[in-house]
Design a protein around this motif. Structure first.
Motif, mmCIF file in Angstrom:
data_model
loop_
_atom_site.group_PDB
_atom_site.id
_atom_site.type_symbol
_atom_site.label_atom_id
_atom_site.label_comp_id
_atom_site.label_asym_id
_atom_site.label_seq_id
_atom_site.Cartn_x
_atom_site.Cartn_y
_atom_site.Cartn_z
ATOM 1 N N GLY A 1 0.806 -1.210 0.000
ATOM 2 C CA GLY A 1 0.000 0.000 0.000
ATOM 3 C C GLY A 1 0.839 1.260 0.000
ATOM 4 O O GLY A 1 0.415 2.293 -0.469
ATOM 5 N N ALA A 2 2.058 1.206 0.531
ATOM 6 C CA ALA A 2 2.907 2.394 0.607
ATOM 7 C C ALA A 2 3.431 2.805 -0.767
ATOM 8 O O ALA A 2 3.758 3.958 -0.986
ATOM 9 N N GLY A 3 3.521 1.916 -1.694
ATOM 10 C CA GLY A 3 4.039 2.221 -3.018
ATOM 11 C C GLY A 3 3.129 3.133 -3.816
ATOM 12 O O GLY A 3 3.569 3.826 -4.715
ATOM 13 N N SER A 4 1.848 3.163 -3.519
ATOM 14 C CA SER A 4 0.922 3.994 -4.272
ATOM 15 C C SER A 4 1.012 5.470 -3.869
ATOM 16 O O SER A 4 0.524 6.328 -4.576
ATOM 17 N N PHE A 5 1.628 5.777 -2.734
ATOM 18 C CA PHE A 5 1.779 7.160 -2.293
ATOM 19 C C PHE A 5 3.049 7.815 -2.837
ATOM 20 O O PHE A 5 3.202 9.023 -2.731
ATOM 21 N N THR A 6 3.926 7.073 -3.427
ATOM 22 C CA THR A 6 5.186 7.603 -3.927
ATOM 23 C C THR A 6 4.987 8.685 -4.999
ATOM 24 O O THR A 6 5.605 9.744 -4.906
ATOM 25 N N PRO A 7 4.144 8.484 -6.009
ATOM 26 C CA PRO A 7 3.956 9.549 -7.001
ATOM 27 C C PRO A 7 3.357 10.825 -6.389
ATOM 28 O O PRO A 7 3.745 11.941 -6.757
ATOM 29 N N ILE A 8 2.433 10.679 -5.474
ATOM 30 C CA ILE A 8 1.825 11.840 -4.823
ATOM 31 C C ILE A 8 2.874 12.583 -4.005
ATOM 32 O O ILE A 8 2.930 13.816 -4.011
ATOM 33 N N LEU A 9 3.718 11.836 -3.313
ATOM 34 C CA LEU A 9 4.786 12.437 -2.523
ATOM 35 C C LEU A 9 5.780 13.171 -3.420
ATOM 36 O O LEU A 9 6.220 14.273 -3.094
ATOM 37 N N MET A 10 6.098 12.628 -4.564
ATOM 38 C CA MET A 10 7.033 13.266 -5.496
ATOM 39 C C MET A 10 6.439 14.559 -6.064
ATOM 40 O O MET A 10 7.143 15.561 -6.208
ATOM 41 N N ILE A 11 5.145 14.549 -6.375
ATOM 42 C CA ILE A 11 4.498 15.755 -6.892
ATOM 43 C C ILE A 11 4.476 16.841 -5.822
ATOM 44 O O ILE A 11 4.763 18.015 -6.101
ATOM 45 N N ALA A 12 4.161 16.468 -4.583
ATOM 46 C CA ALA A 12 4.161 17.436 -3.487
ATOM 47 C C ALA A 12 5.562 17.994 -3.262
ATOM 48 O O ALA A 12 5.729 19.196 -3.027
ATOM 49 N N LEU A 13 6.570 17.154 -3.344
ATOM 50 C CA LEU A 13 7.951 17.591 -3.190
ATOM 51 C C LEU A 13 8.342 18.546 -4.321
ATOM 52 O O LEU A 13 9.003 19.558 -4.079
ATOM 53 N N LEU A 14 7.899 18.268 -5.528
ATOM 54 C CA LEU A 14 8.176 19.135 -6.674
ATOM 55 C C LEU A 14 7.557 20.513 -6.478
ATOM 56 O O LEU A 14 8.198 21.533 -6.716
ATOM 57 N N PHE A 15 6.303 20.565 -6.029
ATOM 58 C CA PHE A 15 5.659 21.850 -5.770
ATOM 59 C C PHE A 15 6.344 22.601 -4.636
ATOM 60 O O PHE A 15 6.478 23.824 -4.687
ATOM 61 N N VAL B 1 9.555 22.446 -3.824
ATOM 62 C CA VAL B 1 10.811 22.975 -4.367
ATOM 63 C C VAL B 1 10.531 24.175 -5.267
ATOM 64 O O VAL B 1 11.243 25.188 -5.198
ATOM 65 N N MET B 2 9.500 24.091 -6.095
ATOM 66 C CA MET B 2 9.160 25.216 -6.971
ATOM 67 C C MET B 2 8.789 26.447 -6.150
ATOM 68 O O MET B 2 9.150 27.569 -6.506
ATOM 69 N N ILE C 1 8.777 30.887 -6.632
ATOM 70 C CA ILE C 1 7.658 31.757 -6.256
ATOM 71 C C ILE C 1 8.026 32.688 -5.118
ATOM 72 O O ILE C 1 7.788 33.893 -5.180
ATOM 73 N N ARG C 2 8.616 32.168 -4.063
ATOM 74 C CA ARG C 2 8.943 32.978 -2.890
ATOM 75 C C ARG C 2 9.955 34.088 -3.199
ATOM 76 O O ARG C 2 9.750 35.242 -2.806
ATOM 77 N N PRO C 3 11.060 33.805 -3.916
ATOM 78 C CA PRO C 3 11.981 34.905 -4.269
ATOM 79 C C PRO C 3 11.335 35.963 -5.160
ATOM 80 O O PRO C 3 11.627 37.152 -5.028
#
Length: 112
Positions: free
Chosen positions: A9-23, A25-26, A31-33
């Motif tokens: 079940g933990a493997g299905s959260f990996t793409p969501i976690l990567m997208i959240a991490l990408l946002f 970092v962006m 955006i902040r600077p």
């Protein structure tokens, strides 16, 4: 042959976690600077006063000779004044000297 049903079940959260991490970092890298630079530019443009030497976004150097709500009057040559919108001011080259303390003039009164 469904491989998604067989995995943990933990493997299905990996793409969501990567997208959240990408946002995340962006936000911190882009955006902040940009928001900080915009706030600094607005503070500089609202702090303009008569006598400041400025540069417009078009590269025109001038001295502030008048300030209104949404525009600035620049003297670009002796006797030549042009009106610009405040956001058109890119940077302040030199600030006008302002007295830091009120100077009380002492006069020698002649007593008779």
């Amino acid at each position: 042959m469904f491989y998604a049903a067989e995995g943990s079940g933990a493997g299905s959260f990996t793409p969501i976690l990567m997208i959240a991490l990408l946002f995340g970092v962006m936000y911190f890298m882009m955006i902040r600077p940009q928001q900080k630079r915009r706030r600094e530019a607005e503070a500089m443009q609202s702090g303009l006063s008569i006598g400041d030497e400025v540069v417009t976004i078009g590269g025109l150097y001038g001295t502030v000779s008048g300030v209104e709500d949404d525009s600035v009057l620049l003297e670009v040559a002796p006797g030549v004044q042009t009106r610009y919108a405040r956001p058109a001011i890119a940077r302040v080259v030199t600030k006008a000297e302002r007295p830091t303390e009120p100077v009380a003039e002492e006069t020698d009164a002649v007593k008779e």
